[in-house]
Design a protein around this motif. Structure first.
Motif, PDB file in Angstrom:
ATOM      1  N   ARG A   5      43.479  63.763  23.865  1.00 35.12           N
ATOM      2  CA  ARG A   5      43.756  65.004  23.151  1.00 35.12           C
ATOM      3  C   ARG A   5      43.322  64.912  21.706  1.00 35.12           C
ATOM      4  NH1 ARG A   5      49.618  67.467  24.780  1.00 35.12           N
ATOM      5  NH2 ARG A   5      48.917  68.415  26.700  1.00 35.12           N
ATOM      6  N   ARG A   9      46.085  68.784  17.812  1.00 36.19           N
ATOM      7  CA  ARG A   9      46.430  69.827  18.775  1.00 36.19           C
ATOM      8  C   ARG A   9      47.907  70.209  18.719  1.00 36.19           C
ATOM      9  NH1 ARG A   9      48.329  70.301  24.125  1.00 36.19           N
ATOM     10  NH2 ARG A   9      47.308  71.969  25.287  1.00 36.19           N
ATOM     11  N   TRP A  41      43.277  75.509  24.099  1.00 30.91           N
ATOM     12  CA  TRP A  41      44.605  75.010  23.714  1.00 30.91           C
ATOM     13  C   TRP A  41      45.663  76.079  23.954  1.00 30.91           C
ATOM     14  CZ3 TRP A  41      43.589  72.544  18.248  1.00 30.91           C
ATOM     15  CH2 TRP A  41      42.835  71.379  18.403  1.00 30.91           C
TER      16      TRP A  41
END
Length: 101
Positions: A5, A9, A41
């Motif tokens: 990731r 995020r 996202w």
């Protein structure tokens, strides 16, 4: 194996949930990611930017209305306040039920 990731995020999505970020363009600027990534996202976390922004505006509106009415801001109760409520409730309970020897 899935790609790791993006390090920002979770932080960016938390800002979106708080209403600090109101558009995909702002996500792009803050996290320096492409539009497709920002949209992915939001889609993966099932966040609706319009709904979240409307909630933030409603919260701000309520705060301003309370200010105009001379009321304190709405916050979660502090531990001190909750302890006082519990102590008062216990004192009231004890007053209604005298000890029996």
């Amino acid at each position: 194996m899935a790609a790791p990731r993006h390090p920002l995020r979770d932080r960016v999505l938390a800002r979106v949930k708080r209403g600090e970020i109101a558009s995909v363009v702002e996500i792009m600027l803050v996290a320096s990611v492409p539009r497709q990534t920002a949209n992915r996202w939001l889609r993966q976390s099932r966040l609706d930017l319009a709904d979240l922004r409307l909630r933030a505006v409603a919260r701000m509106h309520e705060q301003e209305e309370r200010y105009l009415a001379g009321l304190p801001p709405r916050r979660k109760p502090s531990k001190r306040f909750l302890r006082k409520v519990a102590d008062d409730a216990k004192a009231e309970w004890d007053a209604k039920r005298p000890r029996q020897p």
